[in-house]
Design a protein around this motif. Structure first.
Motif, PDB file in Angstrom:
ATOM      1  N   LEU A   1       0.993  -1.216   0.061  1.00 45.10           N
ATOM      2  CA  LEU A   1       0.043  -0.034   0.195  1.00 45.10           C
ATOM      3  C   LEU A   1       0.634   1.285   0.073  1.00 45.10           C
ATOM      4  CD1 LEU A   1      -2.781  -1.062   2.551  1.00 45.10           C
ATOM      5  CD2 LEU A   1      -2.758  -1.264   0.041  1.00 45.10           C
ATOM      6  N   THR A   2       2.041   1.082   0.079  1.00 41.45           N
ATOM      7  CA  THR A   2       2.972   2.245  -0.307  1.00 41.45           C
ATOM      8  C   THR A   2       2.739   3.180   1.261  1.00 41.45           C
ATOM      9  OG1 THR A   2       2.992   2.096  -2.440  1.00 41.45           O
ATOM     10  CG2 THR A   2       4.257   3.886  -1.558  1.00 41.45           C
ATOM     11  N   CYS A   3       2.709   2.710   2.300  1.00 42.64           N
ATOM     12  CA  CYS A   3       2.424   3.557   3.469  1.00 42.64           C
ATOM     13  C   CYS A   3       3.582   3.278   4.674  1.00 42.64           C
ATOM     14  CB  CYS A   3       0.848   3.336   3.982  1.00 42.64           C
ATOM     15  SG  CYS A   3       1.010   1.551   4.582  1.00 42.64           S
ATOM     16  N   ASP A   4       3.545   4.112   5.572  1.00 43.50           N
ATOM     17  CA  ASP A   4       4.454   3.903   6.720  1.00 43.50           C
ATOM     18  C   ASP A   4       3.669   3.709   7.879  1.00 43.50           C
ATOM     19  OD1 ASP A   4       7.102   4.846   5.405  1.00 43.50           O
ATOM     20  OD2 ASP A   4       5.814   6.898   4.887  1.00 43.50           O
ATOM     21  N   THR A   5       4.424   2.794   8.895  1.00 47.28           N
ATOM     22  CA  THR A   5       4.095   2.609  10.128  1.00 47.28           C
ATOM     23  C   THR A   5       4.615   3.793  11.089  1.00 47.28           C
ATOM     24  OG1 THR A   5       4.154   0.334  10.088  1.00 47.28           O
ATOM     25  CG2 THR A   5       3.870   1.068  12.033  1.00 47.28           C
ATOM     26  N   ALA A   6       3.754   4.507  11.580  1.00 50.52           N
ATOM     27  CA  ALA A   6       4.046   5.539  12.571  1.00 50.52           C
ATOM     28  C   ALA A   6       4.259   4.984  13.906  1.00 50.52           C
ATOM     29  CB  ALA A   6       2.973   6.612  12.795  1.00 50.52           C
ATOM     30  N   GLY A   7       3.605   3.897  14.292  1.00 46.10           N
ATOM     31  CA  GLY A   7       3.743   3.386  15.616  1.00 46.10           C
ATOM     32  C   GLY A   7       2.898   1.968  15.757  1.00 46.10           C
ATOM     33  N   ALA A   8       3.170   1.184  16.686  1.00 45.12           N
ATOM     34  CA  ALA A   8       2.245  -0.001  17.060  1.00 45.12           C
ATOM     35  C   ALA A   8       2.356   0.014  18.573  1.00 45.12           C
ATOM     36  CB  ALA A   8       2.897  -1.177  16.428  1.00 45.12           C
ATOM     37  N   ILE A   9       0.969  -0.095  19.164  1.00 47.01           N
ATOM     38  CA  ILE A   9       0.675  -0.071  20.558  1.00 47.01           C
ATOM     39  C   ILE A   9      -0.139  -1.217  20.860  1.00 47.01           C
ATOM     40  CG2 ILE A   9      -0.182   1.073  22.622  1.00 47.01           C
ATOM     41  CD1 ILE A   9       0.480   3.502  20.091  1.00 47.01           C
ATOM     42  N   GLY A  10       0.475  -2.425  21.543  1.00 51.16           N
ATOM     43  CA  GLY A  10      -0.321  -3.559  21.547  1.00 51.16           C
ATOM     44  C   GLY A  10      -0.899  -4.109  20.111  1.00 51.16           C
ATOM     45  N   HIS A  11      -2.184  -4.145  20.240  1.00 48.94           N
ATOM     46  CA  HIS A  11      -2.850  -4.819  19.140  1.00 48.94           C
ATOM     47  C   HIS A  11      -3.204  -3.803  18.146  1.00 48.94           C
ATOM     48  CE1 HIS A  11      -4.117  -8.479  21.353  1.00 48.94           C
ATOM     49  NE2 HIS A  11      -3.635  -7.668  22.242  1.00 48.94           N
ATOM     50  N   VAL A  12      -2.968  -2.557  18.229  1.00 46.43           N
ATOM     51  CA  VAL A  12      -3.052  -1.261  17.220  1.00 46.43           C
ATOM     52  C   VAL A  12      -1.819  -0.889  16.527  1.00 46.43           C
ATOM     53  CG1 VAL A  12      -4.080   0.895  17.157  1.00 46.43           C
ATOM     54  CG2 VAL A  12      -5.003  -0.786  18.873  1.00 46.43           C
ATOM     55  N   LEU A  13      -2.143  -0.822  15.129  1.00 50.34           N
ATOM     56  CA  LEU A  13      -1.066  -0.331  14.194  1.00 50.34           C
ATOM     57  C   LEU A  13      -1.562   1.010  13.670  1.00 50.34           C
ATOM     58  CD1 LEU A  13       1.694  -1.444  12.889  1.00 50.34           C
ATOM     59  CD2 LEU A  13       0.277  -2.169  11.181  1.00 50.34           C
ATOM     60  N   ILE A  14      -0.583   2.002  13.599  1.00 48.77           N
ATOM     61  CA  ILE A  14      -0.925   3.385  13.376  1.00 48.77           C
ATOM     62  C   ILE A  14      -0.217   3.609  11.851  1.00 48.77           C
ATOM     63  CG2 ILE A  14      -0.611   5.802  13.704  1.00 48.77           C
ATOM     64  CD1 ILE A  14      -0.475   5.002  16.788  1.00 48.77           C
ATOM     65  N   LEU A  15      -0.879   3.695  10.970  1.00 51.03           N
ATOM     66  CA  LEU A  15      -0.421   3.644   9.501  1.00 51.03           C
ATOM     67  C   LEU A  15      -0.558   5.184   8.742  1.00 51.03           C
ATOM     68  CD1 LEU A  15      -1.886   0.630   8.234  1.00 51.03           C
ATOM     69  CD2 LEU A  15       0.372   0.881   8.864  1.00 51.03           C
ATOM     70  N   TYR A  16       0.401   5.612   8.165  1.00 53.55           N
ATOM     71  CA  TYR A  16       0.268   6.890   7.474  1.00 53.55           C
ATOM     72  C   TYR A  16       0.631   7.097   6.062  1.00 53.55           C
ATOM     73  CZ  TYR A  16       1.572  11.624   6.063  1.00 53.55           C
ATOM     74  OH  TYR A  16       1.659  12.965   5.426  1.00 53.55           O
ATOM     75  N   ARG A  17      -0.010   7.608   5.191  1.00 54.67           N
ATOM     76  CA  ARG A  17       0.030   7.622   3.665  1.00 54.67           C
ATOM     77  C   ARG A  17       0.071   9.121   3.224  1.00 54.67           C
ATOM     78  NH1 ARG A  17      -2.315   3.745  -0.173  1.00 54.67           N
ATOM     79  NH2 ARG A  17      -3.988   4.773  -0.040  1.00 54.67           N
ATOM     80  N   GLN A  18       0.853   9.650   2.819  1.00 49.36           N
ATOM     81  CA  GLN A  18       0.426  11.056   2.477  1.00 49.36           C
ATOM     82  C   GLN A  18      -0.564  11.326   1.447  1.00 49.36           C
ATOM     83  OE1 GLN A  18       3.636  13.881   0.980  1.00 49.36           O
ATOM     84  NE2 GLN A  18       3.008  15.334   2.549  1.00 49.36           N
ATOM     85  N   GLN A  19      -1.275  12.096   1.306  1.00 46.80           N
ATOM     86  CA  GLN A  19      -2.450  12.287   0.280  1.00 46.80           C
ATOM     87  C   GLN A  19      -1.703  13.129  -1.118  1.00 46.80           C
ATOM     88  OE1 GLN A  19      -4.902  12.435  -2.112  1.00 46.80           O
ATOM     89  NE2 GLN A  19      -6.309  11.988  -0.366  1.00 46.80           N
ATOM     90  N   PRO A  20      -1.619  12.413  -1.984  1.00 44.51           N
ATOM     91  CA  PRO A  20      -0.885  13.157  -3.208  1.00 44.51           C
ATOM     92  C   PRO A  20      -1.312  14.370  -3.609  1.00 44.51           C
ATOM     93  CG  PRO A  20      -2.117  11.008  -4.046  1.00 44.51           C
ATOM     94  CD  PRO A  20      -2.377  11.267  -2.425  1.00 44.51           C
ATOM     95  N   ASP A  21      -2.635  14.791  -3.482  1.00 47.57           N
ATOM     96  CA  ASP A  21      -3.067  15.929  -3.848  1.00 47.57           C
ATOM     97  C   ASP A  21      -2.964  17.295  -2.576  1.00 47.57           C
ATOM     98  OD1 ASP A  21      -4.649  18.345  -4.701  1.00 47.57           O
ATOM     99  OD2 ASP A  21      -6.468  17.147  -4.940  1.00 47.57           O
ATOM    100  N   PRO A  22      -2.093  18.040  -2.750  1.00 40.46           N
ATOM    101  CA  PRO A  22      -1.999  19.041  -1.597  1.00 40.46           C
ATOM    102  C   PRO A  22      -2.887  19.828  -1.058  1.00 40.46           C
ATOM    103  CG  PRO A  22      -0.210  19.416  -3.545  1.00 40.46           C
ATOM    104  CD  PRO A  22      -1.294  18.381  -3.915  1.00 40.46           C
ATOM    105  N   GLN A  23      -4.297  19.948  -2.041  1.00 42.58           N
ATOM    106  CA  GLN A  23      -5.340  20.703  -1.425  1.00 42.58           C
ATOM    107  C   GLN A  23      -6.123  19.646  -0.593  1.00 42.58           C
ATOM    108  OE1 GLN A  23      -6.384  23.567  -2.552  1.00 42.58           O
ATOM    109  NE2 GLN A  23      -4.254  23.772  -3.680  1.00 42.58           N
ATOM    110  N   LYS A  24      -5.974  18.496  -0.803  1.00 45.09           N
ATOM    111  CA  LYS A  24      -6.822  17.537   0.193  1.00 45.09           C
ATOM    112  C   LYS A  24      -6.120  17.065   1.427  1.00 45.09           C
ATOM    113  CE  LYS A  24      -9.391  15.718  -3.571  1.00 45.09           C
ATOM    114  NZ  LYS A  24      -9.823  14.545  -4.422  1.00 45.09           N
TER     115      LYS A  24
END
Length: 98
Positions: A69-92
């Motif tokens: 999915l071309t995303c990054d993991t910002a963190g993992a706490i227990g059973h929860v994973l935090i994922l981030y992928r920058q929106q390609p459109d700067p306006q959105k």
């Protein structure tokens, strides 16, 4: 391999603190439907939480999510994973890293 700096990951974890998990991965594990759900959630929100109901996320599953999915993991706490992928459109874009 994460493209985020440690300061950016820390900032994203702070922003994600108030978020509820948008995607839940059941006992059957990660499959195509779950990947599609995560992809859509990232497209809509940029920063999301994914909850693994059967236990902590397997490192192989995390790598699969990041690569497919071309995303990054910002963190993992227990059973929860935090994922981030920058929106390609700067306006959105909702999340500002700098």
């Amino acid at each position: 391999m994460s493209r985020l700096t440690s300061a950016e990951r820390k900032h994203l974890r702070g922003l994600a603190h108030a978020l509820e998990p948008l995607v839940r991965i059941g006992k059957a594990g990660l499959g195509e439907p779950q990947l599609a759900q995560i992809d859509q959630a990232l497209a809509d929100h940029e920063l999301i939480k994914v909850r693994f109901l059967a236990g902590k996320p397997d490192p192989g599953e995390v790598v699969t999510i990041e690569e497919r999915l071309t995303c990054d993991t910002a963190g993992a706490i227990g059973h929860v994973l935090i994922l981030y992928r920058q929106q390609p459109d700067p306006q959105k874009r909702r999340v500002r890293l700098s």
